[in-house]
Design a protein around this motif. Structure first.
Motif, mmCIF file in Angstrom:
data_model
loop_
_atom_site.group_PDB
_atom_site.id
_atom_site.type_symbol
_atom_site.label_atom_id
_atom_site.label_comp_id
_atom_site.label_asym_id
_atom_site.label_seq_id
_atom_site.Cartn_x
_atom_site.Cartn_y
_atom_site.Cartn_z
ATOM 1 N N LYS A 80 0.825 -1.200 0.000
ATOM 2 C CA LYS A 80 0.000 0.000 0.000
ATOM 3 C C LYS A 80 0.868 1.263 0.000
ATOM 4 O O LYS A 80 0.584 2.241 -0.690
ATOM 5 C CB LYS A 80 -0.916 -0.014 1.240
ATOM 6 N N ARG A 81 1.938 1.194 0.748
ATOM 7 C CA ARG A 81 2.827 2.345 0.829
ATOM 8 C C ARG A 81 3.450 2.660 -0.539
ATOM 9 O O ARG A 81 3.514 3.822 -0.941
ATOM 10 C CB ARG A 81 3.929 2.090 1.856
ATOM 11 N N SER A 82 3.899 1.632 -1.228
ATOM 12 C CA SER A 82 4.490 1.853 -2.554
ATOM 13 C C SER A 82 3.474 2.462 -3.496
ATOM 14 O O SER A 82 3.799 3.343 -4.293
ATOM 15 C CB SER A 82 4.977 0.544 -3.173
ATOM 16 N N ALA A 83 2.241 1.981 -3.421
ATOM 17 C CA ALA A 83 1.199 2.510 -4.302
ATOM 18 C C ALA A 83 0.963 3.991 -4.004
ATOM 19 O O ALA A 83 0.892 4.817 -4.930
ATOM 20 C CB ALA A 83 -0.085 1.715 -4.117
ATOM 21 N N LEU A 84 0.877 4.346 -2.734
ATOM 22 C CA LEU A 84 0.669 5.750 -2.362
ATOM 23 C C LEU A 84 1.837 6.617 -2.827
ATOM 24 O O LEU A 84 1.666 7.762 -3.251
ATOM 25 C CB LEU A 84 0.520 5.886 -0.842
ATOM 26 N N ASN A 85 3.019 6.050 -2.736
ATOM 27 C CA ASN A 85 4.229 6.784 -3.070
ATOM 28 C C ASN A 85 4.359 7.059 -4.576
ATOM 29 O O ASN A 85 5.173 7.860 -4.996
ATOM 30 C CB ASN A 85 5.441 5.998 -2.556
ATOM 31 N N GLU A 86 3.523 6.414 -5.359
ATOM 32 C CA GLU A 86 3.493 6.674 -6.799
ATOM 33 C C GLU A 86 3.014 8.092 -7.081
ATOM 34 O O GLU A 86 3.274 8.656 -8.128
ATOM 35 C CB GLU A 86 2.522 5.724 -7.510
ATOM 36 N N ASN A 87 2.228 8.608 -6.138
ATOM 37 C CA ASN A 87 1.612 9.913 -6.375
ATOM 38 C C ASN A 87 1.722 10.838 -5.146
ATOM 39 O O ASN A 87 0.758 11.029 -4.411
ATOM 40 C CB ASN A 87 0.139 9.702 -6.761
ATOM 41 N N PRO A 88 2.892 11.407 -4.952
ATOM 42 C CA PRO A 88 3.119 12.262 -3.781
ATOM 43 C C PRO A 88 2.123 13.429 -3.685
ATOM 44 O O PRO A 88 1.714 13.802 -2.579
ATOM 45 C CB PRO A 88 4.539 12.790 -3.984
ATOM 46 N N ASP A 89 1.721 13.975 -4.833
ATOM 47 C CA ASP A 89 0.771 15.098 -4.793
ATOM 48 C C ASP A 89 -0.526 14.704 -4.109
ATOM 49 O O ASP A 89 -1.141 15.504 -3.393
ATOM 50 C CB ASP A 89 0.454 15.590 -6.208
ATOM 51 N N ALA A 90 -0.939 13.467 -4.338
ATOM 52 C CA ALA A 90 -2.187 13.008 -3.726
ATOM 53 C C ALA A 90 -2.035 12.913 -2.206
ATOM 54 O O ALA A 90 -2.984 13.176 -1.460
ATOM 55 C CB ALA A 90 -2.594 11.656 -4.301
ATOM 56 N N VAL A 91 -0.844 12.566 -1.755
ATOM 57 C CA VAL A 91 -0.591 12.493 -0.308
ATOM 58 C C VAL A 91 -0.650 13.899 0.289
ATOM 59 O O VAL A 91 -1.279 14.136 1.319
ATOM 60 C CB VAL A 91 0.772 11.814 -0.015
ATOM 61 N N TRP A 92 -0.009 14.860 -0.401
ATOM 62 C CA TRP A 92 -0.070 16.250 0.079
ATOM 63 C C TRP A 92 -1.498 16.781 0.048
ATOM 64 O O TRP A 92 -1.907 17.541 0.938
ATOM 65 C CB TRP A 92 0.872 17.153 -0.730
ATOM 66 N N ASP A 93 -2.238 16.379 -0.974
ATOM 67 C CA ASP A 93 -3.647 16.809 -1.036
ATOM 68 C C ASP A 93 -4.416 16.328 0.190
ATOM 69 O O ASP A 93 -5.251 17.052 0.733
ATOM 70 C CB ASP A 93 -4.331 16.241 -2.299
ATOM 71 N N ILE A 94 -4.142 15.115 0.596
ATOM 72 C CA ILE A 94 -4.817 14.571 1.785
ATOM 73 C C ILE A 94 -4.480 15.426 3.007
ATOM 74 O O ILE A 94 -5.353 15.783 3.801
ATOM 75 C CB ILE A 94 -4.407 13.096 2.013
ATOM 76 N N LEU A 95 -3.202 15.777 3.129
ATOM 77 C CA LEU A 95 -2.791 16.599 4.278
ATOM 78 C C LEU A 95 -3.412 17.996 4.212
ATOM 79 O O LEU A 95 -3.814 18.561 5.232
ATOM 80 C CB LEU A 95 -1.264 16.697 4.341
ATOM 81 N N HIS A 96 -3.477 18.555 3.016
ATOM 82 C CA HIS A 96 -4.051 19.905 2.880
ATOM 83 C C HIS A 96 -5.551 19.897 3.157
ATOM 84 O O HIS A 96 -6.083 20.824 3.790
ATOM 85 C CB HIS A 96 -3.764 20.469 1.484
ATOM 86 N N GLU A 97 -6.214 18.846 2.703
ATOM 87 C CA GLU A 97 -7.648 18.730 2.965
ATOM 88 C C GLU A 97 -7.880 18.533 4.473
ATOM 89 O O GLU A 97 -8.811 19.109 5.056
ATOM 90 C CB GLU A 97 -8.229 17.562 2.143
ATOM 91 N N GLY A 98 -7.012 17.750 5.103
ATOM 92 C CA GLY A 98 -7.096 17.571 6.561
ATOM 93 C C GLY A 98 -6.944 18.909 7.266
ATOM 94 O O GLY A 98 -7.686 19.232 8.195
ATOM 95 N N ALA A 99 -5.992 19.710 6.807
ATOM 96 C CA ALA A 99 -5.740 21.014 7.427
ATOM 97 C C ALA A 99 -6.946 21.935 7.255
ATOM 98 O O ALA A 99 -7.297 22.697 8.158
ATOM 99 C CB ALA A 99 -4.488 21.650 6.819
ATOM 100 N N ARG A 100 -7.576 21.839 6.097
ATOM 101 C CA ARG A 100 -8.748 22.678 5.855
ATOM 102 C C ARG A 100 -9.855 22.325 6.855
ATOM 103 O O ARG A 100 -10.464 23.198 7.470
ATOM 104 C CB ARG A 100 -9.231 22.457 4.407
ATOM 105 N N ARG A 101 -10.087 21.039 7.029
ATOM 106 C CA ARG A 101 -11.115 20.627 7.990
ATOM 107 C C ARG A 101 -10.703 21.000 9.415
ATOM 108 O O ARG A 101 -11.536 21.420 10.221
ATOM 109 C CB ARG A 101 -11.346 19.111 7.895
ATOM 110 N N ALA A 102 -9.428 20.843 9.720
ATOM 111 C CA ALA A 102 -8.937 21.179 11.060
ATOM 112 C C ALA A 102 -9.097 22.676 11.329
ATOM 113 O O ALA A 102 -9.494 23.087 12.422
ATOM 114 C CB ALA A 102 -7.471 20.761 11.202
ATOM 115 N N ARG A 103 -8.819 23.495 10.314
ATOM 116 C CA ARG A 103 -8.914 24.954 10.498
ATOM 117 C C ARG A 103 -10.339 25.388 10.809
ATOM 118 O O ARG A 103 -10.560 26.330 11.576
ATOM 119 C CB ARG A 103 -8.413 25.696 9.246
#
Ligand code: TRP
Length: 329
Positions: A288-311
């Motif tokens: 699963k980790r390798s698959a996620l690592n194929e698309n770093p932008d998608a990982v950052w998107d998850i973090l940014h979306e998390g931050a939006r909800r957190a804010r």
């Protein structure tokens, strides 16, 4: 949602996570999602209190986020974000610092230890570390905080700060958090003595290859009294055995226990079995980790979306906090 309440926890961005992180925190983070609304934060600002260089901060944040996602944090359900993406926390930190007696901070065992470790860099942020941690928790009105027992003084401190704030401003906007101690036995590193940690380089990374994992396992220190293959071993003092108890089947554990005591199995074979079981256990995670690592932008998107909800939550709390104090609108 019909969950029992809100959980918050944070961890410093230490990059690729190891077995100690996994057994001590990550597994618990995953399990808690079942019953709670969970918020998991990568506390990059806290990291600044001890880092000599920030060169690897972004990469370490990314690697840790990958590990959290691969292990089973579900971003559709839980909020996963980077601390500095929600600047309200620094505002609350400042506000809480005004109801925090300085002596209480310098008395904390965690502060004293850090001050011993880095006497040349006892910075203001280091002293205020627990205030920022309190701000993390209360900003999201989290009722429950899963952390290791080493964090107990910080949780007690947070509760005191909340009481001081609520009393000082005659309000109840801030909630006293409860601690949920992760009662996993301390995970010892491959040196067989110290708690597993990256800084001691005695760790086994979840994301390493099967071959790297095998090499690290083969380096593990076993029962120091067992010097020859023919010596009987003592599983109860052997760290390889401790890990067998986690990653091997009950039958195999019983077998190893017996065969170690009667010298039926040697440490080399015992370690090979552990490495195989560990690799089998980690295989789905690694895929699963390798698959996620194929698309770093998608990982950052998850973090940014998390931050939006957190804010959104954070700003709601801050509106109440500012009003409770009487800060001008
Ligand atoms: N102090 C914690 C640690 O060193 C990390 C942390 C920061 C944290 N903020 C938090 C943990 C809020 C729980 C809740 O491990």
């Amino acid at each position: 949602m019909s969950k029992k309440g809100r959980v918050f926890s944070g961890a410093r961005p230490t990059g690729r996570q190891h077995l100690g992180n996994y057994l001590g925190a990550m597994q618990n983070y995953v399990a808690l999602q079942q019953d709670y609304d969970c918020i998991y934060c990568i506390v990059d600002l806290h990291a600044l209190t001890t880092l000599e260089t920030t060169q690897e901060l972004t990469q370490n944040t990314y690697e840790m986020a990958l590990d959290w996602l691969a292990v089973g944090i579900r971003p559709e359900e839980s909020i996963m974000f980077v601390q500095s993406h929600v600047p309200q926390v620094t505002e609350l930190h400042t506000i809480l610092s005004m109801v925090t007696p300085l002596g209480k901070l310098t008395d904390l065992p965690t502060f004293k230890e850090k001050a011993r470790q880095q006497p040349q860099n006892i910075n203001y942020g280091l002293v205020g570390y627990p205030v920022l941690m309190t701000a993390d928790i209360v900003l999201y009105k989290a009722g429950l905080v899963p952390v290791g027992v080493d964090q107990a003084p910080h949780l007690e401190f947070a509760r005191e700060v909340v009481r001081s704030f609520n009393y000082r401003y005659q309000t109840n906007v801030l909630i006293e958090p409860a601690m949920k101690a992760t009662e996993v036995p301390k995970v010892i590193g491959i040196d067989g003595v110290n708690k597993m940690s990256k800084s001691l380089d005695n760790h086994i990374e979840l994301a390493s290859t099967p071959e790297e994992t095998r090499q690290r396992v083969m380096m593990m220190v076993t029962d120091p009294q067992r010097q020859r293959r023919s010596d009987p071993g003592r599983p109860e003092v052997c760290n390889v055995f401790s890990l067998h108890k986690v990653f091997s089947s009950p039958e195999e554990v019983a077998e190893i226990d017996r065969d170690c005591r009667n010298a039926g199995i040697g440490c080399v074979d015992c370690k090979k079995k552990l490495a195989a079981n560990l690799n089998a256990h980690l295989e789905p995670f690694r895929t699963k980790r390798s698959a996620l690592n194929e698309n770093p932008d998608a990982v950052w998107d998850i973090l940014h979306e998390g931050a939006r909800r957190a804010r959104t939550i954070a700003e709601e709390t801050m509106v109440e906090v500012r009003a409770a104090i009487g800060l001008p609108k």
